[in-house]
Design a protein around this motif. Structure first.
Motif, PDB file in Angstrom:
ATOM      1  N   GLY A  80       0.926  -1.225   0.052  1.00 52.54           N
ATOM      2  CA  GLY A  80      -0.003  -0.110   0.191  1.00 52.54           C
ATOM      3  C   GLY A  80       0.827   1.170  -0.077  1.00 52.54           C
ATOM      4  O   GLY A  80       0.753   2.253  -0.813  1.00 52.54           O
ATOM      5  N   LEU A  81       1.774   1.317   1.019  1.00 58.17           N
ATOM      6  CA  LEU A  81       2.654   2.428   1.053  1.00 58.17           C
ATOM      7  C   LEU A  81       3.741   2.369  -0.183  1.00 58.17           C
ATOM      8  O   LEU A  81       4.126   3.396  -0.899  1.00 58.17           O
ATOM      9  CB  LEU A  81       3.451   2.279   2.178  1.00 58.17           C
ATOM     10  N   ASN A  82       4.061   1.130  -0.664  1.00 57.52           N
ATOM     11  CA  ASN A  82       4.966   0.977  -1.637  1.00 57.52           C
ATOM     12  C   ASN A  82       4.391   1.561  -2.959  1.00 57.52           C
ATOM     13  O   ASN A  82       4.722   1.903  -4.074  1.00 57.52           O
ATOM     14  CB  ASN A  82       5.603  -0.397  -1.872  1.00 57.52           C
ATOM     15  N   ALA A  83       3.011   0.976  -2.988  1.00 58.61           N
ATOM     16  CA  ALA A  83       2.354   1.427  -4.272  1.00 58.61           C
ATOM     17  C   ALA A  83       2.029   2.697  -4.419  1.00 58.61           C
ATOM     18  O   ALA A  83       1.843   3.384  -5.320  1.00 58.61           O
ATOM     19  CB  ALA A  83       1.006   0.588  -4.284  1.00 58.61           C
ATOM     20  N   TYR A  84       1.780   3.578  -3.225  1.00 57.77           N
ATOM     21  CA  TYR A  84       1.583   4.959  -3.123  1.00 57.77           C
ATOM     22  C   TYR A  84       2.861   5.634  -3.732  1.00 57.77           C
ATOM     23  O   TYR A  84       2.758   6.536  -4.519  1.00 57.77           O
ATOM     24  CB  TYR A  84       1.188   5.359  -1.729  1.00 57.77           C
ATOM     25  N   PHE A  85       3.987   5.051  -3.024  1.00 58.06           N
ATOM     26  CA  PHE A  85       5.164   5.581  -3.533  1.00 58.06           C
ATOM     27  C   PHE A  85       5.327   5.555  -5.107  1.00 58.06           C
ATOM     28  O   PHE A  85       5.838   6.580  -5.763  1.00 58.06           O
ATOM     29  CB  PHE A  85       6.462   4.656  -2.862  1.00 58.06           C
ATOM     30  N   ALA A  86       5.372   4.347  -5.816  1.00 53.29           N
ATOM     31  CA  ALA A  86       5.540   4.385  -6.991  1.00 53.29           C
ATOM     32  C   ALA A  86       4.549   4.903  -7.960  1.00 53.29           C
ATOM     33  O   ALA A  86       4.983   5.656  -8.993  1.00 53.29           O
ATOM     34  CB  ALA A  86       5.631   2.616  -7.189  1.00 53.29           C
ATOM     35  N   TYR A  87       3.212   4.491  -7.728  1.00 54.20           N
ATOM     36  CA  TYR A  87       2.223   4.786  -8.678  1.00 54.20           C
ATOM     37  C   TYR A  87       1.489   6.256  -8.473  1.00 54.20           C
ATOM     38  O   TYR A  87       1.155   6.693  -9.257  1.00 54.20           O
ATOM     39  CB  TYR A  87       1.093   3.827  -8.591  1.00 54.20           C
ATOM     40  N   THR A  88       1.549   6.594  -7.325  1.00 50.96           N
ATOM     41  CA  THR A  88       0.830   7.938  -6.934  1.00 50.96           C
ATOM     42  C   THR A  88       1.910   9.208  -6.856  1.00 50.96           C
ATOM     43  O   THR A  88       2.044   9.738  -7.734  1.00 50.96           O
ATOM     44  CB  THR A  88       0.206   8.075  -5.819  1.00 50.96           C
ATOM     45  N   VAL A  89       3.089   9.084  -6.006  1.00 40.97           N
ATOM     46  CA  VAL A  89       3.857   9.954  -5.764  1.00 40.97           C
ATOM     47  C   VAL A  89       4.927  10.169  -7.187  1.00 40.97           C
ATOM     48  O   VAL A  89       5.007  11.168  -7.481  1.00 40.97           O
ATOM     49  CB  VAL A  89       5.009   9.953  -4.643  1.00 40.97           C
ATOM     50  N   VAL A  90       5.402   9.195  -7.617  1.00 36.00           N
ATOM     51  CA  VAL A  90       6.407   9.277  -8.726  1.00 36.00           C
ATOM     52  C   VAL A  90       5.688   9.216 -10.213  1.00 36.00           C
ATOM     53  O   VAL A  90       5.722  10.238 -10.886  1.00 36.00           O
ATOM     54  CB  VAL A  90       7.423   7.969  -8.746  1.00 36.00           C
ATOM     55  N   LEU A  91       4.792   8.344 -10.402  1.00 31.69           N
ATOM     56  CA  LEU A  91       4.213   8.103 -11.719  1.00 31.69           C
ATOM     57  C   LEU A  91       3.098   9.301 -12.071  1.00 31.69           C
ATOM     58  O   LEU A  91       2.826   9.939 -12.905  1.00 31.69           O
ATOM     59  CB  LEU A  91       3.788   6.582 -11.997  1.00 31.69           C
ATOM     60  N   GLY A  92       2.335   9.570 -10.752  1.00 40.75           N
ATOM     61  CA  GLY A  92       1.293  10.158 -10.627  1.00 40.75           C
ATOM     62  C   GLY A  92       1.632  11.841 -10.669  1.00 40.75           C
ATOM     63  O   GLY A  92       1.035  12.571 -11.412  1.00 40.75           O
ATOM     64  N   MET A  93       2.374  12.193  -9.450  1.00 37.74           N
ATOM     65  CA  MET A  93       2.497  13.595  -9.372  1.00 37.74           C
ATOM     66  C   MET A  93       3.708  13.893  -9.878  1.00 37.74           C
ATOM     67  O   MET A  93       4.089  15.196 -10.204  1.00 37.74           O
ATOM     68  CB  MET A  93       2.814  13.441  -7.621  1.00 37.74           C
ATOM     69  N   SER A 415      -4.747   7.073  -6.566  1.00 40.19           N
ATOM     70  CA  SER A 415      -4.161   7.837  -5.551  1.00 40.19           C
ATOM     71  C   SER A 415      -4.666   7.651  -4.007  1.00 40.19           C
ATOM     72  O   SER A 415      -5.774   7.817  -3.692  1.00 40.19           O
ATOM     73  CB  SER A 415      -4.067   9.262  -5.675  1.00 40.19           C
ATOM     74  N   ILE A 416      -3.467   7.193  -2.934  1.00 40.44           N
ATOM     75  CA  ILE A 416      -4.065   7.135  -1.755  1.00 40.44           C
ATOM     76  C   ILE A 416      -4.395   8.267  -1.188  1.00 40.44           C
ATOM     77  O   ILE A 416      -5.290   8.538  -0.421  1.00 40.44           O
ATOM     78  CB  ILE A 416      -3.114   6.357  -0.816  1.00 40.44           C
ATOM     79  N   SER A 417      -3.298   9.361  -1.422  1.00 38.69           N
ATOM     80  CA  SER A 417      -3.403  10.704  -0.796  1.00 38.69           C
ATOM     81  C   SER A 417      -4.723  11.410  -1.330  1.00 38.69           C
ATOM     82  O   SER A 417      -5.220  12.085  -0.473  1.00 38.69           O
ATOM     83  CB  SER A 417      -2.195  11.586  -1.143  1.00 38.69           C
ATOM     84  N   GLU A 418      -5.120  11.308  -2.664  1.00 34.70           N
ATOM     85  CA  GLU A 418      -6.420  11.798  -2.701  1.00 34.70           C
ATOM     86  C   GLU A 418      -7.620  11.406  -2.143  1.00 34.70           C
ATOM     87  O   GLU A 418      -8.487  12.015  -1.719  1.00 34.70           O
ATOM     88  CB  GLU A 418      -6.675  11.732  -4.444  1.00 34.70           C
ATOM     89  N   GLY A 419      -7.643   9.778  -1.871  1.00 36.16           N
ATOM     90  CA  GLY A 419      -8.723   9.449  -1.156  1.00 36.16           C
ATOM     91  C   GLY A 419      -8.518   9.851   0.226  1.00 36.16           C
ATOM     92  O   GLY A 419      -9.712  10.078   0.938  1.00 36.16           O
TER      93      GLY A 419
END
Length: 460
Positions: A80-93, A415-419
């Motif tokens: 979850g935190l690794n997914a947030y790291f890769a898919y939200t922070v890096v690839l998304g933001m 995105s976890i942070s958007e949720g």
């Protein structure tokens, strides 16, 4: 010596029981050695280096848990935190993975400070109970969604998303894949989900790890039979481990100490840190309380003795993990498997830590495991996190609706942070407008968070 340090008899256990419990815990969470490199490599990080960082962070964090708290809990880079790291922070933001590691590092430092003071309790108590459960559920759906994508079971299509079909896969990706590269891996991934599900239902120890290994072996059989044909141009590689370099440990140099503070002065970066901190804090505390209650470790007031030491171990491990080059290190709920085997002290954790150290020499095996074999693990872990939905009070719409918004936002917005943002904003706004603020006793911190999140959307 072991008796004196770990207080075995005082905790009603012995060396054999603790060692067996430690082995069991390792078996149930060793899948992270295959899954974490796979996820973080999507952010552009070196897969071999991430494997080494994952094993070292797990070893250090789990040892710290034994030393600081004498509890049988194991730590590793969190799902979850690794997914947030890769898919939200890096690839998304669009942040670099170096800046994302910096966010994890800062989060760890903040968590250390919070763990040494009573501020942690204030933050924990500020977030409504139902919303805490919703975050876990939303992350579960997000992880499952990533698993379905990694296995190509779900692909882009005319309806935005659709079930895999070879023609649509080729059309969307502009390639000429065949049944013998992408097609067979989709079938293997579906089989892997069913196999893992059967193992979970049968309560087989290490069910997720066994699910990964069995799916991988089926892939190797298909490769020998000619059903699976590697196609490196499309990202489908040979499935056999490469032992040409012996049992050497992959170099950690490409990702070690790559902390970059250049992008930290922005509200977005603060939101990223908060999201890491929020998820890590509640995931850790929830895991500690849940596993310790199962082991009957809570006192008469329902509190966990030495929780400050356990949280400090988690915080220091996160900081060390960021320097090593991996996402947030946290206490694993899979620790419950070792507890169920009778593990009651830090000797269980030490055993698990030693096994993570030995696993460093088995990198060719873990790095050869393909994404279609790890995808079932993501989907089943998502199921485990989804079960927290029963802790949401759906009879109170003012509580349930913000939770629903939080849960739906994570996979739909990717995105976890958007949720988390949507959950906090909707909770405050709906309860303020309907006049339920006194009844809900909404904390001042929730109002501050809601305002900050709204400002983020207005000005960023």
């Amino acid at each position: 010596m072991l008796e004196k340090f770990f207080k075995l008899s005082e905790n009603g256990t012995d060396v054999k029981t603790e060692v067996v419990a430690g082995i069991t815990t390792f078996m149930t969470m060793a899948y992270i050695l295959a899954v974490n490199p796979s996820i973080l490599s999507a952010a552009g990080m070196d897969q071999g280096a991430v494997f080494t960082a994952t094993a070292l962070a797990s070893l250090i964090g789990t040892l710290l848990m034994a030393i600081f708290a004498n509890y049988p809990f194991a730590l590793a880079p969190g799902m979850g935190l690794n997914a947030y790291f890769a898919y939200t922070v890096v690839l998304g933001m669009g942040y670099s993975w170096e800046i994302a590691l910096t966010a994890v590092f800062v989060e760890g430092i903040v968590f250390i400070i919070l763990s040494l003071t009573n501020v942690r309790e204030a933050i924990f108590n500020a977030i409504p109970k139902n919303l805490k459960a919703a975050v876990s559920v939303g992350i579960g759906l997000f992880i499952a969604f990533i698993g379905l994508q990694n296995a190509n079971i779900v692909i882009g299509g005319a309806t935005l998303l659709q079930l895999f079909s070879l023609d649509e896969y080729n059309a969307v990706n502009g390639v000429e894949a065949t049944f013998n590269d992408v097609g067979i891996t989709v079938i293997l991934a579906i089989l892997g989900i069913l196999i893992t599900g059967i193992l979970v239902i049968k309560n087989v120890k290490g069910n997720i790890l066994w699910g990964i290994l069995i799916t991988w072996v089926l892939g190797i059989v298909c490769q020998f039979a000619g059903l699976y044909v590697p196609n490196p141009e499309l990202g489908f590689y040979g499935l056999l481990p490469d032992f040409s370099g012996g049992l050497s440990i992959p170099s950690i140099a490409p990702i070690f100490a790559k902390i970059d503070f250049s992008g930290i002065f922005s509200l977005n970066f603060v939101v990223v840190i908060f999201a890491f901190l929020f998820v890590d804090m509640f995931d850790t505390i929830g895991t500690l309380i849940g596993v310790s209650s199962k082991a009957d470790m809570l006192d008469e007031d329902g509190k966990l003795p030495r929780i400050k030491g356990a949280l400090l171990a988690d915080a220091v491990a996160t900081t060390a993990g960021a320097v090593l080059g991996t996402s947030t290190t946290t206490t694993f709920v899979e620790s419950a498997s070792g507890v169920s085997e009778g593990g009651r002290t830090g000797l269980t954790a030490v055993t698990t830590a030693i096994l993570f150290g030995l696993a460093l020499f088995l990198s060719p095996i873990f790095l050869a495991i393909p994404s279609f074999a790890t995808a079932p693990a993501l989907i089943v872990v998502g199921f485990y996190m989804l079960t927290n939905v029963v802790n949401i009070d759906f009879s109170d719409i003012a509580e349930a609706l913000p939770c629903y918004i939080c849960i739906a936002s994570m996979p739909f917005f990717y995105s976890i942070s958007e949720g988390i943002s949507m959950g906090v904003i909707s909770y405050v706004v709906l309860n303020v407008v309907t006049g339920k603020t006194k009844e809900k006793k909404i904390s001042a911190l929730m109002y501050v968070l809601a305002v900050l999140f709204i400002l983020k959307y207005l000005f960023l």
